[in-house]
Design an enzyme around this catalytic site. Structure first.
Site, PDB file in Angstrom:
ATOM      1  N   ARG A  54      -7.315  -7.674  -9.282  1.00 16.87           N
ATOM      2  CA  ARG A  54      -6.465  -7.749  -8.094  1.00 16.87           C
ATOM      3  C   ARG A  54      -5.211  -6.922  -8.367  1.00 16.87           C
ATOM      4  O   ARG A  54      -4.993  -6.451  -9.467  1.00 16.87           O
ATOM      5  CB  ARG A  54      -6.124  -9.200  -7.691  1.00 16.87           C
ATOM      6  CG  ARG A  54      -5.972 -10.223  -8.729  1.00 16.87           C
ATOM      7  CD  ARG A  54      -4.690 -10.252  -9.532  1.00 16.87           C
ATOM      8  NE  ARG A  54      -3.507  -9.933  -8.800  1.00 16.87           N
ATOM      9  CZ  ARG A  54      -2.519  -9.256  -9.329  1.00 16.87           C
ATOM     10  NH1 ARG A  54      -2.556  -8.839 -10.585  1.00 16.87           N
ATOM     11  NH2 ARG A  54      -1.445  -8.975  -8.634  1.00 16.87           N
ATOM     12  N   GLY A  55      -4.399  -6.782  -7.325  1.00 14.68           N
ATOM     13  CA  GLY A  55      -3.237  -5.906  -7.434  1.00 14.68           C
ATOM     14  C   GLY A  55      -3.622  -4.529  -6.896  1.00 14.68           C
ATOM     15  O   GLY A  55      -4.708  -4.016  -7.201  1.00 14.68           O
ATOM     16  N   ALA A  56      -2.700  -3.932  -6.124  1.00 10.78           N
ATOM     17  CA  ALA A  56      -3.046  -2.734  -5.347  1.00 10.78           C
ATOM     18  C   ALA A  56      -3.619  -1.596  -6.195  1.00 10.78           C
ATOM     19  O   ALA A  56      -4.680  -1.036  -5.890  1.00 10.78           O
ATOM     20  CB  ALA A  56      -1.804  -2.266  -4.586  1.00 10.78           C
ATOM     21  N   ARG A  87     -11.171  -5.638   0.596  1.00  8.63           N
ATOM     22  CA  ARG A  87      -9.810  -6.158   0.789  1.00  8.63           C
ATOM     23  C   ARG A  87      -9.055  -5.167   1.682  1.00  8.63           C
ATOM     24  O   ARG A  87      -8.867  -4.010   1.319  1.00  8.63           O
ATOM     25  CB  ARG A  87      -9.108  -6.349  -0.574  1.00  8.63           C
ATOM     26  CG  ARG A  87      -9.811  -7.403  -1.432  1.00  8.63           C
ATOM     27  CD  ARG A  87      -8.914  -7.963  -2.509  1.00  8.63           C
ATOM     28  NE  ARG A  87      -7.835  -8.753  -1.948  1.00  8.63           N
ATOM     29  CZ  ARG A  87      -6.759  -9.131  -2.655  1.00  8.63           C
ATOM     30  NH1 ARG A  87      -6.621  -8.764  -3.909  1.00  8.63           N
ATOM     31  NH2 ARG A  87      -5.820  -9.863  -2.084  1.00  8.63           N
ATOM     32  N   ASP A 237       1.784  -3.446  -1.359  1.00  5.40           N
ATOM     33  CA  ASP A 237       0.351  -3.210  -1.153  1.00  5.40           C
ATOM     34  C   ASP A 237       0.120  -2.086  -0.146  1.00  5.40           C
ATOM     35  O   ASP A 237      -0.929  -1.473  -0.136  1.00  5.40           O
ATOM     36  CB  ASP A 237      -0.319  -4.505  -0.685  1.00  5.40           C
ATOM     37  CG  ASP A 237      -0.305  -5.526  -1.811  1.00  5.40           C
ATOM     38  OD1 ASP A 237      -1.231  -5.537  -2.617  1.00  5.40           O
ATOM     39  OD2 ASP A 237       0.683  -6.294  -1.907  1.00  5.40           O
ATOM     40  N   ASN A 247       3.549  -6.727   1.401  1.00  8.08           N
ATOM     41  CA  ASN A 247       3.426  -7.217   0.015  1.00  8.08           C
ATOM     42  C   ASN A 247       3.039  -8.695   0.081  1.00  8.08           C
ATOM     43  O   ASN A 247       2.937  -9.289   1.163  1.00  8.08           O
ATOM     44  CB  ASN A 247       4.744  -7.013  -0.742  1.00  8.08           C
ATOM     45  CG  ASN A 247       4.567  -7.169  -2.244  1.00  8.08           C
ATOM     46  OD1 ASN A 247       3.687  -6.559  -2.843  1.00  8.08           O
ATOM     47  ND2 ASN A 247       5.375  -8.013  -2.868  1.00  8.08           N
ATOM     48  N   LYS A 248       2.828  -9.278  -1.079  1.00  4.93           N
ATOM     49  CA  LYS A 248       2.347 -10.663  -1.169  1.00  4.93           C
ATOM     50  C   LYS A 248       3.171 -11.602  -0.288  1.00  4.93           C
ATOM     51  O   LYS A 248       4.392 -11.494  -0.206  1.00  4.93           O
ATOM     52  CB  LYS A 248       2.396 -11.106  -2.629  1.00  4.93           C
ATOM     53  CG  LYS A 248       1.869 -12.486  -2.922  1.00  4.93           C
ATOM     54  CD  LYS A 248       0.483 -12.753  -2.371  1.00  4.93           C
ATOM     55  CE  LYS A 248      -0.555 -11.783  -2.886  1.00  4.93           C
ATOM     56  NZ  LYS A 248      -1.879 -11.911  -2.199  1.00  4.93           N
TER      57      LYS A 248
HETATM   58  O1  MRU Z   1      -3.639 -10.544  -3.677  1.00  5.07           O
HETATM   59  P1  MRU Z   1      -3.233  -9.707  -4.840  1.00  5.07           P
HETATM   60  O2  MRU Z   1      -2.949 -10.459  -6.092  1.00  5.07           O
HETATM   61  O3  MRU Z   1      -4.150  -8.533  -5.063  1.00  5.07           O
HETATM   62  O4  MRU Z   1      -1.857  -9.147  -4.308  1.00  5.07           O
HETATM   63  C1  MRU Z   1      -1.316  -7.969  -4.621  1.00  5.07           C
HETATM   64  C2  MRU Z   1      -0.101  -8.229  -5.392  1.00  5.07           C
HETATM   65  O5  MRU Z   1      -0.224  -8.548  -6.542  1.00  5.07           O
HETATM   66  C3  MRU Z   1       1.221  -8.126  -4.826  1.00  5.07           C
HETATM   67  O6  MRU Z   1       1.331  -8.137  -3.488  1.00  5.07           O
HETATM   68  C4  MRU Z   1       1.998  -7.050  -5.547  1.00  5.07           C
HETATM   69  O7  MRU Z   1       3.332  -7.285  -5.394  1.00  5.07           O
HETATM   70  C5  MRU Z   1       1.668  -5.673  -5.107  1.00  5.07           C
HETATM   71  S1  MRU Z   1       0.308  -5.047  -5.935  1.00  5.07           S
HETATM   72  C6  MRU Z   1       1.025  -3.872  -6.925  1.00  5.07           C
END
Ligand code: MRU
Length: 358
Positions: A54-56, A87, A237, A247-248
Site C-alpha cells: 500500500r502507499g501511492a 485502487r 495520493d 490523502n489518507k
Molecule cells: O490506503 P493506503 O495506506 O495505501 O494510503 C496511502 C497512504 O499511505 C497515505 O495516504 C499517504 O499519506 C500517501 S501515500 C504516499
C-alpha cells in the site's frame, strides 16, 4: 531501508529468480516481517487490492512489475485493466500502468521491455524521494535555526519508505534532517481505521532512530493549539493541477487545525502523484473500503470488534485538502506553492530512451 541487517526495497526481483516478483507483506507489520513472492498478474492485483502493499508510490511500482507479469502471461491489455481497477485514488498506479503500456506495446521483446520499465520506475521513485528529502531538509533546517530544542513535526498515515520503493515522501525530509544532526521529534497520527501510522510509521521511525510519539488521531489539533507542532508534513495520493491534495482520510482536519493555529502545512510527493489534467480536487475518485476495517481492529493476536454487533459503518479512505490550506508542496524539483501552473517537473527522458531500446 535496513531490516534485520539487510537492505530492502518494498518491491524487487531477486537476481536468481527472473520469473517472480517479491514484496514486503505490510499486513504483518509491525508484529512480523514477512515477504511474499508473486508470479501472476492476478496475484499482484490481489496484493494491491487487499493491501499486502500500500502507499501511492509502492502500489505504482508494484503495478509496474505487475505489467511485467502480464507481459509474461501474454495478457497485457487485460492485466492493465485488472491492475488499474484495484485502487482508484492514488494516481501513481494508473500512471505506472499507462507508462508500462507505452513502453511495452510496440516493443519486439515485450517481457524484457516490461522488466526494464519496472526497474526504471522503481529507480526513479527512489531518486525522487531522495530529492524530496533534500528540499524538505532545508525547511526543517530553517525551523531548527529559529528555535531551541527539537523541531516537532506531525505526520499522518504512512508516507514513509513502505509507501514508496524506498526512502518515502513525507518522511524523507525527516530522515534527512535526523541524518544531518538536526534534533527532530515526530507526532505520529495513529490513522484509523487501518492504523498505518501506529503500525508502519512508528515502526519505520524507530528503525531509523528518530524520536517519535504515537498519538490518537484526534490529538493533533490540541497539540497545535499548545504550540507543540512546528510543521505538519503529509504525503499525497493524488495532487491536481490546481494543487488540491487527496490523502489518507483525516488529512483535511489536520490542515484546518494547522491553518487555525498558524502551523505550516506541507505536502510531499513525487511527480508520479501529480494529475495535472484534473483541476478540481472534488473530481478525484475516493476509494470506499470495507466497513469491516472500521468495525474491527487487528493486532498480533487477531481482530477485535470495537462496536456492537450490527452497527452500520462507512469507510471513505481518502479526503481532499484544498490548495488554500497548504503552505507548500515538496517535490523532487523543489518546493512550490499549491496553485495552478506552479509545478515544473522534468520530462520523461528515461521513458523515451527505453522505448527506442526495445
Ligand atoms: O490506503 P493506503 O495506506 O495505501 O494510503 C496511502 C497512504 O499511505 C497515505 O495516504 C499517504 O499519506 C500517501 S501515500 C504516499
Amino acid at each position: 531501508m535496513q531490516v534485520n541487517g539487510r537492505h530492502y526495497r518494498t518491491v524487487w526481483q531477486e537476481p536468481d529468480d527472473a520469473e517472480g516478483l517479491w514484496i514486503i507483506d505490510q499486513r504483518a507489520l509491525p508484529f512480523a516481517f514477512r515477504t511474499e513472492r508473486l508470479t501472476t498478474v492476478d496475484s499482484c492485483a490481489r496484493a494491491i487490492k487487499d493491501m499486502h502493499v500500500r502507499g501511492a508510490g509502492c502500489i505504482g511500482a508494484t503495478a509496474a512489475w505487475g505489467m511485467f507479469l502480464a507481459a509474461r502471461e501474454g495478457r497485457i491489455e487485460e492485466g492493465a485493466r485488472e491492475l488499474t481497477a484495484t485502487r482508484p485514488t492514488a494516481v501513481n498506479l494508473a500512471w505506472a500502468v499507462q507508462r508500462q503500456l507505452r513502453t511495452i506495446t510496440d516493443a519486439s521483446n515485450k517481457v524484457e521491455a516490461a522488466r526494464r520499465g519496472a526497474e526504471i520506475i522503481c529507480n526513479e521513485d527512489v531518486a525522487a524521494c531522495r530529492a524530496i528529502g533534500q528540499h524538505g531538509l532545508e525547511l526543517i533546517r530553517a525551523l531548527a535555526a529559529a528555535k531551541k530544542g527539537p523541531v516537532n513535526l506531525l505526520t499522518h498515515c504512512n508516507a514513509g519508505w513502505l509507501a514508496f520503493v524506498d526512502v518515502g515522501s513525507a518522511t524523507a525530509p525527516i530522515y534527512a534532517a535526523h541524518d544531518a544532526g538536526i534534533a527532530v521529534h515526530v507526532w505520529v497520527d495513529e490513522t484509523r481505521p487501518r492504523n498505518q501510522g501506529a503500525r508502519l510509521t512508528a515502526w519505520e521511525l524507530a528503525a531509523h532512530g528518530v524520536a517519535h510519539t504515537l498519538i490518537a488521531d484526534n490529538a493533533g489539533g490540541h497539540l497545535m493549539q499548545r504550540g507543540k507542532v512546528d510543521m505538519v508534513i503529509t504525503g499525497a495520493d493524488r495532487v491536481t493541477g490546481t494543487g488540491d491534495v487527496a490523502n489518507k482520510i483525516g488529512t483535511y482536519l489536520k490542515a484546518l487545525a494547522a491553518r487555525d493555529c498558524g502551523v505550516p502545512f506541507y505536502v510531499a510527493f513525487p511527480s508520479s502523484t501529480l494529475d495535472s489534467k484534473t483541476l478540481d480536487g472534488f473530481a478525484i475518485p475516493i476509494e470506499e473500503r470495507s466497513a469491516d476495517e472500521v468495525i474491527w481492529i487487528e493486532d498480533a493476536a487477531g481482530r477485535v470488534r470495537v462496536c456492537a454487533e450490527g452497527t452500520p459503518a462507512a469507510n471513505p479512505a481518502f479526503d481532499v485538502t484544498p490548495a488554500r490550506l497548504i503552505t507548500g508542496l515538496i517535490t523532487e524539483s523543489g518546493v512550490y506553492t499549491a496553485k495552478e501552473g506552479s509545478f515544473s517537473f522534468q520530462d520523461d527522458a528515461a521513458e523515451a530512451a527505453l522505448k527506442s531500446e526495445y
